[in-house]
Design an enzyme around this catalytic site. Sequence first.
Site, PDB file in Angstrom:
ATOM      1  N   TYR A 144       7.888 -26.512 -13.992  1.00 56.73           N
ATOM      2  CA  TYR A 144       7.510 -27.475 -15.036  1.00 56.73           C
ATOM      3  C   TYR A 144       6.730 -28.641 -14.435  1.00 56.73           C
ATOM      4  O   TYR A 144       5.614 -28.958 -14.868  1.00 56.73           O
ATOM      5  CB  TYR A 144       8.766 -27.999 -15.755  1.00 56.73           C
ATOM      6  CG  TYR A 144       8.505 -29.255 -16.570  1.00 56.73           C
ATOM      7  CD1 TYR A 144       7.664 -29.236 -17.682  1.00 56.73           C
ATOM      8  CD2 TYR A 144       9.084 -30.482 -16.214  1.00 56.73           C
ATOM      9  CE1 TYR A 144       7.412 -30.400 -18.417  1.00 56.73           C
ATOM     10  CE2 TYR A 144       8.840 -31.640 -16.940  1.00 56.73           C
ATOM     11  CZ  TYR A 144       8.004 -31.590 -18.039  1.00 56.73           C
ATOM     12  OH  TYR A 144       7.743 -32.735 -18.753  1.00 56.73           O
ATOM     13  N   THR A 148       4.909 -36.947 -17.113  1.00 53.10           N
ATOM     14  CA  THR A 148       6.304 -37.165 -16.722  1.00 53.10           C
ATOM     15  C   THR A 148       6.417 -37.764 -15.324  1.00 53.10           C
ATOM     16  O   THR A 148       5.511 -37.582 -14.494  1.00 53.10           O
ATOM     17  CB  THR A 148       7.036 -35.801 -16.754  1.00 53.10           C
ATOM     18  OG1 THR A 148       8.284 -35.920 -16.093  1.00 53.10           O
ATOM     19  CG2 THR A 148       6.247 -34.706 -16.037  1.00 53.10           C
ATOM     20  N   ASP A 149       7.548 -38.415 -15.065  1.00 55.53           N
ATOM     21  CA  ASP A 149       7.802 -38.919 -13.701  1.00 55.53           C
ATOM     22  C   ASP A 149       8.115 -37.777 -12.737  1.00 55.53           C
ATOM     23  O   ASP A 149       8.113 -37.978 -11.516  1.00 55.53           O
ATOM     24  CB  ASP A 149       8.956 -39.939 -13.711  1.00 55.53           C
ATOM     25  CG  ASP A 149      10.278 -39.391 -14.235  1.00 55.53           C
ATOM     26  OD1 ASP A 149      10.335 -38.225 -14.665  1.00 55.53           O
ATOM     27  OD2 ASP A 149      11.278 -40.149 -14.220  1.00 55.53           O
ATOM     28  N   GLU A 150       8.392 -36.572 -13.279  1.00 55.90           N
ATOM     29  CA  GLU A 150       8.819 -35.469 -12.407  1.00 55.90           C
ATOM     30  C   GLU A 150       7.702 -35.001 -11.474  1.00 55.90           C
ATOM     31  O   GLU A 150       7.960 -34.311 -10.495  1.00 55.90           O
ATOM     32  CB  GLU A 150       9.375 -34.309 -13.255  1.00 55.90           C
ATOM     33  CG  GLU A 150      10.519 -34.790 -14.124  1.00 55.90           C
ATOM     34  CD  GLU A 150      11.322 -33.696 -14.806  1.00 55.90           C
ATOM     35  OE1 GLU A 150      11.352 -32.571 -14.300  1.00 55.90           O
ATOM     36  OE2 GLU A 150      11.916 -33.999 -15.849  1.00 55.90           O
ATOM     37  N   LYS A 162       2.790 -29.838 -14.928  1.00 58.02           N
ATOM     38  CA  LYS A 162       2.392 -31.149 -15.457  1.00 58.02           C
ATOM     39  C   LYS A 162       1.521 -31.888 -14.426  1.00 58.02           C
ATOM     40  O   LYS A 162       0.557 -32.576 -14.782  1.00 58.02           O
ATOM     41  CB  LYS A 162       3.625 -31.998 -15.803  1.00 58.02           C
ATOM     42  CG  LYS A 162       4.416 -31.514 -17.000  1.00 58.02           C
ATOM     43  CD  LYS A 162       3.646 -31.558 -18.310  1.00 58.02           C
ATOM     44  CE  LYS A 162       3.381 -32.948 -18.803  1.00 58.02           C
ATOM     45  NZ  LYS A 162       2.772 -32.941 -20.172  1.00 58.02           N
TER      46      LYS A 162
HETATM   47  P1  NAD Z   1       9.057 -30.742 -26.763  1.00 58.80           P
HETATM   48  O1  NAD Z   1       9.281 -29.493 -26.002  1.00 58.80           O
HETATM   49  O2  NAD Z   1      10.146 -31.283 -27.615  1.00 58.80           O
HETATM   50  O3  NAD Z   1       7.789 -30.573 -27.735  1.00 58.80           O
HETATM   51  C1  NAD Z   1       6.605 -29.955 -27.308  1.00 58.80           C
HETATM   52  C2  NAD Z   1       5.787 -29.632 -28.557  1.00 58.80           C
HETATM   53  O4  NAD Z   1       4.548 -29.024 -28.119  1.00 58.80           O
HETATM   54  C3  NAD Z   1       6.453 -28.627 -29.484  1.00 58.80           C
HETATM   55  O5  NAD Z   1       6.364 -29.069 -30.827  1.00 58.80           O
HETATM   56  C4  NAD Z   1       5.668 -27.339 -29.288  1.00 58.80           C
HETATM   57  O6  NAD Z   1       5.615 -26.525 -30.459  1.00 58.80           O
HETATM   58  C5  NAD Z   1       4.296 -27.888 -28.929  1.00 58.80           C
HETATM   59  N1  NAD Z   1       3.493 -26.936 -28.123  1.00 58.80           N
HETATM   60  C6  NAD Z   1       3.884 -26.204 -27.071  1.00 58.80           C
HETATM   61  N2  NAD Z   1       2.856 -25.454 -26.618  1.00 58.80           N
HETATM   62  C7  NAD Z   1       1.788 -25.753 -27.398  1.00 58.80           C
HETATM   63  C8  NAD Z   1       0.438 -25.325 -27.422  1.00 58.80           C
HETATM   64  N3  NAD Z   1      -0.018 -24.423 -26.540  1.00 58.80           N
HETATM   65  N4  NAD Z   1      -0.394 -25.825 -28.362  1.00 58.80           N
HETATM   66  C9  NAD Z   1       0.058 -26.729 -29.271  1.00 58.80           C
HETATM   67  N5  NAD Z   1       1.335 -27.154 -29.308  1.00 58.80           N
HETATM   68  C10 NAD Z   1       2.188 -26.686 -28.374  1.00 58.80           C
HETATM   69  O7  NAD Z   1       8.577 -31.812 -25.688  1.00 58.80           O
HETATM   70  P2  NAD Z   1       8.791 -33.388 -25.676  1.00 58.80           P
HETATM   71  O8  NAD Z   1      10.077 -33.701 -25.022  1.00 58.80           O
HETATM   72  O9  NAD Z   1       8.485 -33.924 -27.010  1.00 58.80           O
HETATM   73  O10 NAD Z   1       7.648 -33.807 -24.646  1.00 58.80           O
HETATM   74  C11 NAD Z   1       6.356 -34.179 -25.111  1.00 58.80           C
HETATM   75  C12 NAD Z   1       5.490 -34.493 -23.910  1.00 58.80           C
HETATM   76  O11 NAD Z   1       6.075 -35.554 -23.164  1.00 58.80           O
HETATM   77  C13 NAD Z   1       5.335 -33.327 -22.941  1.00 58.80           C
HETATM   78  O12 NAD Z   1       4.009 -33.314 -22.470  1.00 58.80           O
HETATM   79  C14 NAD Z   1       6.311 -33.659 -21.811  1.00 58.80           C
HETATM   80  O13 NAD Z   1       5.861 -33.110 -20.591  1.00 58.80           O
HETATM   81  C15 NAD Z   1       6.242 -35.169 -21.804  1.00 58.80           C
HETATM   82  N6  NAD Z   1       7.439 -35.865 -21.329  1.00 58.80           N
HETATM   83  C16 NAD Z   1       8.662 -35.552 -21.828  1.00 58.80           C
HETATM   84  C17 NAD Z   1       9.775 -36.271 -21.390  1.00 58.80           C
HETATM   85  C18 NAD Z   1      11.149 -35.998 -21.957  1.00 58.80           C
HETATM   86  O14 NAD Z   1      12.125 -36.585 -21.476  1.00 58.80           O
HETATM   87  N7  NAD Z   1      11.301 -35.172 -22.979  1.00 58.80           N
HETATM   88  C19 NAD Z   1       9.636 -37.276 -20.436  1.00 58.80           C
HETATM   89  C20 NAD Z   1       8.357 -37.563 -19.956  1.00 58.80           C
HETATM   90  C21 NAD Z   1       7.269 -36.856 -20.407  1.00 58.80           C
HETATM   91  P1  TYD Z   2      17.231 -32.213 -18.680  1.00 58.63           P
HETATM   92  O1  TYD Z   2      17.658 -32.870 -19.940  1.00 58.63           O
HETATM   93  O2  TYD Z   2      17.006 -30.743 -18.662  1.00 58.63           O
HETATM   94  O3  TYD Z   2      15.925 -33.003 -18.172  1.00 58.63           O
HETATM   95  P2  TYD Z   2      15.137 -32.900 -16.749  1.00 58.63           P
HETATM   96  O4  TYD Z   2      15.579 -31.688 -16.025  1.00 58.63           O
HETATM   97  O5  TYD Z   2      13.717 -32.822 -17.200  1.00 58.63           O
HETATM   98  O6  TYD Z   2      15.466 -34.168 -16.035  1.00 58.63           O
HETATM   99  O7  TYD Z   2      18.294 -32.536 -17.560  1.00 58.63           O
HETATM  100  C1  TYD Z   2      18.638 -33.864 -17.221  1.00 58.63           C
HETATM  101  C2  TYD Z   2      19.610 -33.799 -16.075  1.00 58.63           C
HETATM  102  O8  TYD Z   2      20.829 -33.208 -16.534  1.00 58.63           O
HETATM  103  C3  TYD Z   2      19.134 -32.929 -14.931  1.00 58.63           C
HETATM  104  O9  TYD Z   2      19.539 -33.522 -13.709  1.00 58.63           O
HETATM  105  C4  TYD Z   2      19.846 -31.609 -15.142  1.00 58.63           C
HETATM  106  C5  TYD Z   2      21.146 -32.026 -15.786  1.00 58.63           C
HETATM  107  N1  TYD Z   2      21.748 -31.064 -16.738  1.00 58.63           N
HETATM  108  C6  TYD Z   2      23.081 -30.695 -16.608  1.00 58.63           C
HETATM  109  O10 TYD Z   2      23.799 -31.140 -15.690  1.00 58.63           O
HETATM  110  N2  TYD Z   2      23.596 -29.817 -17.516  1.00 58.63           N
HETATM  111  C7  TYD Z   2      22.842 -29.292 -18.516  1.00 58.63           C
HETATM  112  O11 TYD Z   2      23.355 -28.464 -19.329  1.00 58.63           O
HETATM  113  C8  TYD Z   2      21.461 -29.693 -18.659  1.00 58.63           C
HETATM  114  C9  TYD Z   2      20.599 -29.149 -19.756  1.00 58.63           C
HETATM  115  C10 TYD Z   2      20.959 -30.602 -17.736  1.00 58.63           C
END
Ligand code: NAD
Ligand code: TYD
Length: 374
Positions: A179, A153-155, A183
């Site tokens: 989180y 992630t960019d975070e 990561k």
């Molecule tokens: P998500 O929470 O929707 O899915 C995570 C999946 O991992 C779930 O299906 C969960 O059951 C599985 N999981 C959790 N712990 C596990 C373990 N110990 N062993 C096997 N499986 C396990 O997450 P996502 O949004 O699909 O994100 C996927 C990846 O991308 C993550 O690594 C996250 O850090 C990264 N990412 C997400 C975003 C975003 O905006 N969602 C952005 C950048 C990077």
């Molecule tokens: P989120 O979807 O939780 O992603 P991340 O925290 O990983 O960026 O949140 C996106 C942005 O939206 C973040 O700045 C927090 C804000 N947010 C709200 O304002 N209200 C909400 O209910 C949630 C879930 C997030």
Amino acid sequence: MTLLVTGAAGFIGANFVLDWLSSSQEPIINLDKLTYAGNPETLASLQGDARHVFVQGDIGDAELVSRLLAEHQPRAVLNFAAESHVDRSIHGPGEFIETNIVGTFRLLESVRGYWSALPVGAVSERDGVLADGSSRSETAPTQEGFRFLHVSTDEVYGSLAKDDPAFAETHRYEPNSPYSASKAASDHLVRAWHHTYGLPVLTTNCSNNYGPYHFPEKLIPLMIVNALAGKPLPVYGDGMQVRDWLYVKDHCSAIRRVLEAGRLGETYNVGGWNEKPNIEIVKTVCALLDELRPRADGQSYAEQISHVTDRPGHDRRYAIDARKLEAELGWKPAETFESGIRKTVQWYLANPQWVSNVQSGAYRDWVQKQYQAS
Ligand code: NAD
Ligand code: TYD
């Protein structure tokens, strides 16, 4: 050839599997623990498809992972599995440490054991002869051809001030939430396994994703689902925090491209140059719902917006500089924010049953019972 993909019952991993199998015959072994965020219903269209093998399990289970690697001989492991929600990490960081750090470490060790036993050298495309002189089928993985792709992630880069340039790959790591710290730690482990052991790794650091099958605890799906249910739309603080949004299928195409042509040991930032303040996102979702599913009372869904107490340690701004990926690997996103957000709202309107099942865990519980019974 085969891929082992972890966490592919989650939002991005499942989109990746659907996208991959829509254009490739190469099978995927999907290892997912099925936490609250894992929803096998997303992959229901693949039931009976021999190209998708679902295994419920933990990336930290070395015995299971080693067995899967030995049995399926993947040419790559793609690690999506993680605890992914910042708010949950604030209330309970333990699972984030377990999966994102310890789990990634154990996965790396299992993969290292498998990779170091693979034949040395790349298969010659012409005659199927390995660099060490032995011959082998062109479809067998080798040490040189193998890849471990870590999805991050960019975070990990921390928070930007209003006029700071967007995060490049060279930006220092400054994670602020449990989180992002977990990561960041996993990224460092992946890097170290490359430098120390020579494991052929690639890391992608992506901005905020949105699109179909997104668990409705994250900003965009939560706003859609709450709006339709007549509930308040909770905007943290002043809502002027900035996130950089990427349609999930564009993230999937970037991962495919990095897997195909990324340079070993490199990290690639993935983003679509779509910086937006949260309040603008929420208002856009409301405007689309006003158009596509107007409220019965004729009022705008924006009436439901409610500013609530801010998230502790809330990062003010993220922005991704994706020039390395664009210039080196020729990747470009297909969607604009306007086209992607419209598709997303339309998808949630068309799939209320998916939303209700994922919220209740119904389909996940059903799958778990099938496993226990068999
Ligand atoms: P998500 O929470 O929707 O899915 C995570 C999946 O991992 C779930 O299906 C969960 O059951 C599985 N999981 C959790 N712990 C596990 C373990 N110990 N062993 C096997 N499986 C396990 O997450 P996502 O949004 O699909 O994100 C996927 C990846 O991308 C993550 O690594 C996250 O850090 C990264 N990412 C997400 C975003 C975003 O905006 N969602 C952005 C950048 C990077
Ligand atoms: P989120 O979807 O939780 O992603 P991340 O925290 O990983 O960026 O949140 C996106 C942005 O939206 C973040 O700045 C927090 C804000 N947010 C709200 O304002 N209200 C909400 O209910 C949630 C879930 C997030």
